[in-house]
Write a protein that holds these residues in place. Sequence first.
Motif, mmCIF file in Angstrom:
data_model
loop_
_atom_site.group_PDB
_atom_site.id
_atom_site.type_symbol
_atom_site.label_atom_id
_atom_site.label_comp_id
_atom_site.label_asym_id
_atom_site.label_seq_id
_atom_site.Cartn_x
_atom_site.Cartn_y
_atom_site.Cartn_z
ATOM 1 N N GLY A 1 9.726 -57.915 105.070
ATOM 2 C CA GLY A 1 9.546 -59.219 105.838
ATOM 3 C C GLY A 1 11.150 -59.820 105.405
ATOM 4 O O GLY A 1 12.470 -60.025 106.499
ATOM 5 N N ARG A 2 11.965 -59.232 104.133
ATOM 6 C CA ARG A 2 13.348 -59.172 103.973
ATOM 7 C C ARG A 2 14.313 -58.689 104.052
ATOM 8 O O ARG A 2 13.836 -56.905 104.158
ATOM 9 N N LEU A 3 15.280 -58.491 104.811
ATOM 10 C CA LEU A 3 16.203 -57.739 105.213
ATOM 11 C C LEU A 3 17.155 -57.085 104.245
ATOM 12 O O LEU A 3 17.993 -58.493 103.328
ATOM 13 N N ARG A 4 17.386 -56.328 103.759
ATOM 14 C CA ARG A 4 18.850 -55.543 102.661
ATOM 15 C C ARG A 4 19.977 -54.641 103.364
ATOM 16 O O ARG A 4 19.282 -53.981 104.489
ATOM 17 N N LEU A 5 20.818 -55.251 102.966
ATOM 18 C CA LEU A 5 22.330 -54.158 103.708
ATOM 19 C C LEU A 5 22.286 -53.235 102.444
ATOM 20 O O LEU A 5 22.399 -53.140 101.374
ATOM 21 N N LEU A 6 21.954 -51.933 102.941
ATOM 22 C CA LEU A 6 22.233 -51.096 103.051
ATOM 23 C C LEU A 6 23.786 -50.262 102.328
ATOM 24 O O LEU A 6 24.072 -49.654 101.670
#
Length: 323
Positions: free
Chosen positions: A188-193
Amino acid sequence: MAEIIETTLDRVRALERAVDVLTRGRPIALPTETVYGLAADATRADAIASIYEVKGRPRFNPLISHVSDMEMAARHGLFDPVSRRLAEAFWPGPLTLVVTRAPGATVHALATAGLDTLGLRMPAGFAREVIAAFGKPLAAPSANTSGRISPTMAAHVADDLGSAIDLILDAGPAGIGLESTIVKVENGRLRLLRPGGLDAADIETVAGQRLLRQDSAGATLEAPGMLASHYAPGAAVRLDATDVRPGEALIRFGGTALSGEAAAVIVLDLSPSGNLREAAANLFSYMKQADATGARTIAFSAIPSQGLGEAIRDRLERAAAPR
């Protein structure tokens, strides 16, 4: 040498030739709104292997698979609610979503570097027409020798890879000039790759949450653009320069002159008005111009880190990393 077809002059022939070459398992240079891509059938191992061969790209570095519509995307990836909301807001456009591979997905494992996830993007413009005509996803990293400056014009591709591929589709300069922003939802958490051509703040607004950022050192290679050294010219790169040393090429920002720039081999300004969108569109092209002078070092003045400046600085830091 590759055949070059201007898409605005002969759209029908460009589509027909693209589908023909792709059907034979060969890669083509494909114009997108971000940069030019080296595209091949994402469902065939031999076609994907040809991308790695032409680029000299390590096979542990995954590729983005490009789709023409949500129906095609959903056949290959499982979209959680946040990822689907982002796709609906920003596709077609410069956003790549890393999602879980769907049961029955035909994107080959060679394109995903063996991961159980895959990066999906729906490009804008002529690239989307090519994918729709072909009927299958296209794996497409940037159309350049691995680790070097990404191409934003057909001429860049011809100079670098023209002898190794059959077809270059020319749709003029890329409008954005930076690769796509890559994000992944985990629990549910958004990660910037990878920061890119879509402002992280716009993603956060639609997602309703902050993007998690991480130190890329030692990070698992989950997406393109995560290698420490990337986007590099032949010359060394010096960042946040406040002066110019004799014999250096200078790429500055915001119309501000630097001490000693009269001795520079060339002086280019990414955006004299300080517009980060203009700077992003000019970045790779100006890096190529500066590199072509033969200068041993390209000095860059400071670039703000907010907005698209985050993606610009990411490219420059990787270009300046030890090779």
